[in-house]
Motif scaffolding. Sequence first.
Motif, PDB file in Angstrom:
ATOM      1  N   ALA A  15      12.252  21.337  38.092  1.00  0.00           N
ATOM      2  CA  ALA A  15      11.516  21.424  39.364  1.00  0.00           C
ATOM      3  C   ALA A  15      11.767  20.198  40.238  1.00  0.00           C
ATOM      4  O   ALA A  15      11.893  20.308  41.459  1.00  0.00           O
ATOM      5  N   VAL A  16      11.846  19.038  39.616  1.00  0.00           N
ATOM      6  CA  VAL A  16      12.045  17.803  40.404  1.00  0.00           C
ATOM      7  C   VAL A  16      13.480  17.714  40.908  1.00  0.00           C
ATOM      8  O   VAL A  16      13.736  17.516  42.101  1.00  0.00           O
ATOM      9  N   PHE A  17      14.427  17.885  40.000  1.00  0.00           N
ATOM     10  CA  PHE A  17      15.829  17.689  40.386  1.00  0.00           C
ATOM     11  C   PHE A  17      16.350  18.784  41.318  1.00  0.00           C
ATOM     12  O   PHE A  17      17.362  18.586  41.987  1.00  0.00           O
ATOM     13  N   LEU A  47       9.763   9.431  39.462  1.00  0.00           N
ATOM     14  CA  LEU A  47      11.108   9.714  39.974  1.00  0.00           C
ATOM     15  C   LEU A  47      11.654   8.414  40.552  1.00  0.00           C
ATOM     16  O   LEU A  47      11.013   7.797  41.413  1.00  0.00           O
ATOM     17  N   ALA A  48      12.800   7.979  40.068  1.00  0.00           N
ATOM     18  CA  ALA A  48      13.357   6.695  40.526  1.00  0.00           C
ATOM     19  C   ALA A  48      14.784   6.890  41.009  1.00  0.00           C
ATOM     20  O   ALA A  48      15.575   7.591  40.377  1.00  0.00           O
ATOM     21  N   ILE A  49      15.060   6.276  42.147  1.00  0.00           N
ATOM     22  CA  ILE A  49      16.437   6.234  42.643  1.00  0.00           C
ATOM     23  C   ILE A  49      16.738   4.774  42.925  1.00  0.00           C
ATOM     24  O   ILE A  49      16.343   4.233  43.960  1.00  0.00           O
ATOM     25  N   PRO A  50      17.390   4.100  41.975  1.00  0.00           N
ATOM     26  CA  PRO A  50      17.682   2.682  42.186  1.00  0.00           C
ATOM     27  C   PRO A  50      18.591   2.502  43.403  1.00  0.00           C
ATOM     28  O   PRO A  50      19.464   3.326  43.657  1.00  0.00           O
ATOM     29  N   SER A  51      18.360   1.438  44.137  1.00  0.00           N
ATOM     30  CA  SER A  51      19.134   1.135  45.366  1.00  0.00           C
ATOM     31  C   SER A  51      19.138   2.337  46.305  1.00  0.00           C
ATOM     32  O   SER A  51      20.197   2.836  46.691  1.00  0.00           O
ATOM     33  N   LEU A  52      17.968   2.799  46.668  1.00  0.00           N
ATOM     34  CA  LEU A  52      17.887   4.019  47.489  1.00  0.00           C
ATOM     35  C   LEU A  52      18.679   3.888  48.789  1.00  0.00           C
ATOM     36  O   LEU A  52      19.399   4.808  49.178  1.00  0.00           O
ATOM     37  N   ALA A  53      18.550   2.730  49.451  1.00  0.00           N
ATOM     38  CA  ALA A  53      19.234   2.554  50.744  1.00  0.00           C
ATOM     39  C   ALA A  53      20.744   2.741  50.578  1.00  0.00           C
ATOM     40  O   ALA A  53      21.406   3.404  51.387  1.00  0.00           O
ATOM     41  N   ALA A 104      23.805  13.671  44.548  1.00  0.00           N
ATOM     42  CA  ALA A 104      24.534  12.472  44.986  1.00  0.00           C
ATOM     43  C   ALA A 104      23.649  11.231  44.981  1.00  0.00           C
ATOM     44  O   ALA A 104      24.151  10.108  44.959  1.00  0.00           O
ATOM     45  N   LEU A 105      22.340  11.427  44.986  1.00  0.00           N
ATOM     46  CA  LEU A 105      21.439  10.271  44.973  1.00  0.00           C
ATOM     47  C   LEU A 105      21.220   9.733  43.558  1.00  0.00           C
ATOM     48  O   LEU A 105      20.558   8.716  43.382  1.00  0.00           O
ATOM     49  N   ALA A 106      21.766  10.419  42.577  1.00  0.00           N
ATOM     50  CA  ALA A 106      21.636  10.003  41.176  1.00  0.00           C
ATOM     51  C   ALA A 106      20.165   9.787  40.788  1.00  0.00           C
ATOM     52  O   ALA A 106      19.780   8.691  40.387  1.00  0.00           O
TER      53      ALA A 106
END
Lengths: 114, 406
Positions: free
Chosen positions: B132-134, B16-22, B140-142
């Motif tokens: 299940a993950v999403f 699971l990846a959220i680029p630029s999480l901050a 909004a976190l894409a």
Amino acid sequence: MSRQDGRLRAGPSTASLRPLGLPRGLTVRCDAAGQPLAVARTDARGRPGPELDVERVEEVWRLAEAWWREASQARTYYRVILEGGRPLTLFRDDAAGAWFEQSYTSPGRSGAAP
Amino acid sequence: MSTVRLDVPSRSVACLAIPSLAFQCELAGRPGLQGAPVALSDEARGRVADANREAAAHGVRAGMTLRDAVGLCPTLHVLEPRPAHVARYADALVEVMAAVSPLVEAAEHGIVFADLRGTEGLYPAIQDVQRAVFAGVPAALAPRLGIAGHRLTALVAATRAGPGATVHVTTEDAAAFLAPEPVSCLPLSVEAVERLRLLGIDTCGQFAALPRHAVEAQFGFEGGAAWLAACGEDPRPLYPRPWERERVVEQVQAEPPLVSRESVLHALEQMLGRALRHPRARHRFVRQVRLRGETERGGLWEREQVLREPVGDRARLWTLLRSLVEYATFPGPLSLVTLELSGLTRESGRQRSLLDVEQTRRREQLDEMVRHLKVRFGASPIARVVDVEPWHRLPERRYALLEYDP
């Protein structure tokens, strides 16, 4: 639990640091300038006791604490001598207008816990 | 969406990846900024750490000073980073993946791996995993999901997926899928990547085309592992976080926030007592401690210490925690302090001291008495007076009673 009492909120059933020297509520009669004329202490059940006249006000000072925070504190302290010569330190919470009794020593001067 | 049964080896790892999480965390809480140029400042609040597409269109780039950025884009909204806020989101992402598989590794903020082996019965199709993950991640976190047979392939698949989408790479397609990726994505040191570039090897495909023995001759074991990864057979395993039952976590919320080091130590002392009394930790030794402090404005201070040998003695643990706090530089007054004890060993023998027998005996008597009182009355009536902020102008903030907690 109020924001003012400085208590730590810990796990669900665990008490934590209990602050010492918390202010106690007081019933005060004032003059037009807001100076205390007479005080009545409340007992453990919150009932006001007999009213005692203020003979003289010895000292007045103001404390504004953390004024940049939402829960800021502004207090006006009075060190007074009651009838019979008994000294008492009380303050008015400038935001709420309520009066409290609290012994006060300058920070660092007392050197010991109350 | 049709359900397709898939071969098990090609779905061993989910990423699971959220680029630029901050940046995404800050934007997620401010829907009004959608479509506006927005930049995230660094922690020193002097430079741009990240910028959205609208800001980039004005020439705002990561690394430039905020002054320059505002000069380029006068309508730029600058957001301050809140590392504690981001850490909470990162922890939440780990929990989301932990709901899918018990073996979860938090690689870095915004990237979480899960070992999917053995979950085929629960999630027969890739779409079931995705759902299940999403379901646990705000749209909004894409979030992006990558599923593959090995670690690197899953990571690259997640970074290539679009927002809210999943890319699944089968084991047969893995090498071809990774071929166009730059060699910098491989598990190689910066020097090794630089050497490869000097040799004209820029992509994983070019790297995988080299003979393995030649790569190992040049880059050693690291090169061999990277070669396998480039071929879609990353040999690096997942390093799952400790199981819940192997950790004890204690938290204290402070209102108003803890300003002085002494007050942090008092809170910590009590948390340590509670943590060691926890049924999971009782009569067991601790291998690792983690301390985290958060400020009201989202500042974060964190320390983790792996102990040289497992410790079950409260005094020794306290000495260690104390030293961590005494040399700490907090980002501000702490409103939340967390203590985590992990790596709990099985019950082990304890060697008594021969020197301070009397003192130890008295302490044990006192501890036993307080335990009895707590069982009988629900709370210990014994407390001691501690300095909290003795210099504070408000008398009630100077001293406090700390419950004696054996």
